[in-house]
Design a protein around this motif. Structure first.
Motif, PDB file in Angstrom:
ATOM      1  N   GLY A  55       0.796  -1.211   0.000  1.00  0.00           N
ATOM      2  CA  GLY A  55       0.000   0.000   0.000  1.00  0.00           C
ATOM      3  C   GLY A  55       0.829   1.260   0.000  1.00  0.00           C
ATOM      4  O   GLY A  55       0.361   2.325  -0.415  1.00  0.00           O
ATOM      5  N   MET A  56       2.082   1.162   0.433  1.00  0.00           N
ATOM      6  CA  MET A  56       2.935   2.348   0.500  1.00  0.00           C
ATOM      7  C   MET A  56       3.815   2.519  -0.719  1.00  0.00           C
ATOM      8  O   MET A  56       4.313   3.611  -0.975  1.00  0.00           O
TER       9      MET A  56
ATOM     10  N   GLU B  12       1.475   9.709  -4.139  1.00  0.00           N
ATOM     11  CA  GLU B  12       0.412  10.310  -3.327  1.00  0.00           C
ATOM     12  C   GLU B  12       0.803  10.440  -1.868  1.00  0.00           C
ATOM     13  O   GLU B  12       0.359  11.344  -1.170  1.00  0.00           O
ATOM     14  N   LEU B  13       1.676   9.541  -1.402  1.00  0.00           N
ATOM     15  CA  LEU B  13       2.158   9.648  -0.027  1.00  0.00           C
ATOM     16  C   LEU B  13       3.203  10.751   0.084  1.00  0.00           C
ATOM     17  O   LEU B  13       3.282  11.454   1.095  1.00  0.00           O
ATOM     18  N   VAL B  14       3.981  10.859  -0.947  1.00  0.00           N
ATOM     19  CA  VAL B  14       5.020  11.895  -0.947  1.00  0.00           C
ATOM     20  C   VAL B  14       4.385  13.279  -0.892  1.00  0.00           C
ATOM     21  O   VAL B  14       4.932  14.209  -0.283  1.00  0.00           O
ATOM     22  N   GLU B  15       3.233  13.418  -1.487  1.00  0.00           N
ATOM     23  CA  GLU B  15       2.547  14.706  -1.506  1.00  0.00           C
ATOM     24  C   GLU B  15       1.885  15.050  -0.184  1.00  0.00           C
ATOM     25  O   GLU B  15       1.454  16.177   0.027  1.00  0.00           O
TER      26      GLU B  15
ATOM     27  N   PHE C 285       2.246  13.017   6.429  1.00  0.00           N
ATOM     28  CA  PHE C 285       2.722  11.640   6.431  1.00  0.00           C
ATOM     29  C   PHE C 285       4.243  11.586   6.327  1.00  0.00           C
ATOM     30  O   PHE C 285       4.901  10.833   7.044  1.00  0.00           O
ATOM     31  N   ILE C 286       4.812  12.383   5.421  1.00  0.00           N
ATOM     32  CA  ILE C 286       6.256  12.369   5.214  1.00  0.00           C
ATOM     33  C   ILE C 286       6.995  12.798   6.477  1.00  0.00           C
ATOM     34  O   ILE C 286       8.025  12.215   6.851  1.00  0.00           O
ATOM     35  N   SER C 287       6.463  13.784   7.171  1.00  0.00           N
ATOM     36  CA  SER C 287       7.089  14.247   8.403  1.00  0.00           C
ATOM     37  C   SER C 287       7.135  13.123   9.441  1.00  0.00           C
ATOM     38  O   SER C 287       8.168  12.874  10.077  1.00  0.00           O
TER      39      SER C 287
ATOM     40  N   HIS D 192      -2.691   9.513  14.571  1.00  0.00           N
ATOM     41  CA  HIS D 192      -2.927   8.199  13.995  1.00  0.00           C
ATOM     42  C   HIS D 192      -3.478   8.317  12.580  1.00  0.00           C
ATOM     43  O   HIS D 192      -4.159   7.421  12.107  1.00  0.00           O
ATOM     44  N   PHE D 193      -3.196   9.411  11.906  1.00  0.00           N
ATOM     45  CA  PHE D 193      -3.736   9.645  10.578  1.00  0.00           C
ATOM     46  C   PHE D 193      -5.250   9.449  10.620  1.00  0.00           C
ATOM     47  O   PHE D 193      -5.810   8.526  10.048  1.00  0.00           O
ATOM     48  N   ALA D 194      -5.903  10.302  11.376  1.00  0.00           N
ATOM     49  CA  ALA D 194      -7.331  10.186  11.682  1.00  0.00           C
ATOM     50  C   ALA D 194      -8.157   9.898  10.440  1.00  0.00           C
ATOM     51  O   ALA D 194      -7.984  10.500   9.385  1.00  0.00           O
TER      52      ALA D 194
END
Length: 412
Positions: free
Chosen positions: A59-60, A83-86, A90-92, A202-204
């Motif tokens: 998924g990542m 999409e995760l990089v953006e 998440f990146i932090s 927790h990435f709500a």
């Protein structure tokens, strides 16, 4: 992975050094040079890492087998999706947790060598584990033995406990994230979803993890802790030893509802030969509520080790029981012999007593007659007078003195 790898459209033939259009061709594909017809495997450079072929997809992002061209060693390189990089949030968090993950040095955790950003793509460089995953074992063999399942559980729980003691939870334990080294050592991989357990971020609204192994509290968007990982490990071991996850359905939502139902499925319902100790440990680890699960990883490991000891002791127990039974029979035999000996002695003594009594009774009358006769003779001797006059006509002279005739007075 189009974002990085497939964005390069030109490659160089290693034989003639000619340029080749490789648009849309994935790393690891076998291609032929249109100039010299030389066949080779398409590779790509990513920083100082040579990407050889894709070995995983999650998924990542995608995972590639590569080579560190500086340290000259095989590595696994994970490239995150665009999409995760953006997602700056998440990146932090990812970079912060990657620092902690890279510091984890445990035999049951895949080592992270490096992490960072290259041409706008974030990556993790990890040790390469060539033994495949638990997912592969299940796919190829259907299931694993109870003993192997226990060994995997003990090892992975030890690795997760090590991470937990340093403030990390994994958040995505599943068969695909358990790999095996060349010597068969189980290792947990992909701490990319890891999260500091005391963090409130927790990435709500997002549920990270695979529905078959996700903990109920995560489905309810409640705070997670190490017991959520324990739940996922328990469902993973259930799947490994039975060949199926504890809850199945055609729709992921239905699977989630079964996790939330609280109806714990016994592993022995599918594999009756599983020991009661193993079944108890697995059932406790997948309890509906966190407080009903094992109190610590140490407790869970102890339960699995106890089940393993009992499993190893089965054959030895049969021999031990046989030996004990032989010893018990020998003891009973010895006791029986002693009782027989004592009985014989009592019998002999009784017979001897009976016959000796009869013999003594036969001799007693003679002894009595002799005693009576002797007694009568003794009495007779004592009763006979010594001065009794002789009987008339007796020739026996008296011992009394006789008067002399001359001295007698004259008769008148």
């Amino acid at each position: 992975m189009k974002e990085v790898v497939d964005s390069e459209t030109v490659s160089t033939c290693p034989n003639c050094q000619g340029s080749i259009d490789v648009t849309g061709i994935q790393v690891g594909a076998e291609i032929a040079c249109p100039i010299c017809n030389h066949e080779f495997t398409l590779t790509r450079m990513f920083g100082n890492f040579l990407l050889e072929r894709q070995i995983g997809q999650g998924g990542m992002g995608a995972v590639y087998l590569g080579k560190d061209t500086i340290l000259k060693r095989k590595v696994a390189i994970k490239l995150l999706k665009t999409e995760l990089v953006e997602d700056e949030k998440f990146i932090s968090t990812f970079l912060f947790e990657a620092q902690i993950t890279a510091s984890l040095n445990h035999p049951n955790i895949v080592q992270v060598y490096a992490f960072g950003e290259q041409r706008g793509t974030y990556y993790l460089v990890m040790e390469h584990i060539p033994g495949g995953s638990l997912d592969d074992k299940i796919l190829n063999n259907g299931s694993v033995s109870e003993q192997e399942g226990l060994e995997i559980g003990i090892a992975i729980a030890a690795g997760l406990n090590f991470a937990h003691q340093r403030g990390l939870i994994h958040r995505d334990i599943k068969p695909g994230n358990i790999l095996f080294g060349e010597d068969g050592t189980p290792k947990v991989v992909d701490f990319g979803l890891s999260l500091a357990y005391d963090s409130e971020d927790h990435f709500a609204g997002e549920i990270w993890g695979t529905p078959y192994y996700v903990a109920p509290e995560k489905l309810e968007h409640k705070p997670e802790d190490w017991r959520s990982d324990l739940y996922s490990l328990g469902t993973t071991l259930f799947h490994a030893m039975t060949g199926r996850p504890p809850y199945e359905a055609e729709d992921p939502t239905e699977v989630a509802m079964k996790h939330l139902s609280g109806n714990i499925v016994s592993i022995r319902a599918f594999v009756p030969t599983i020991s009661s100790q193993t079944a108890h440990a697995i059932s406790k680890s997948i309890a509906r509520y966190p407080e009903d699960r094992s109190a610590s990883y140490e407790e869970f490991i102890e339960q699995l080790e106890d089940a393993k000891r009992r499993l190893h002791g089965d054959e030895k127990e049969e021999v031990k029981v046989s030996i004990l039974m032989s010893q018990e029979e020998e003891t009973r035999r010895s006791a029986w012999l002693v009782m027989v000996f004592v009985g014989v002695c009592v019998l002999v003594a009784g017979v001897f007593y009976f016959f000796s009594d009869a013999i003594f009774k036969e001799k007693e009358p003679d002894l009595d007659i002799m005693s009576v006769k002797e007694a009568k003779d003794s009495k007779a001797a004592k009763a006979k007078p010594t001065n009794a006059p002789p009987k008339p006509g007796s020739n026996q002279s008296s011992s009394a003195p006789k008067a002399s005739p001359t001295n007698a007075p004259p008769q008148k």
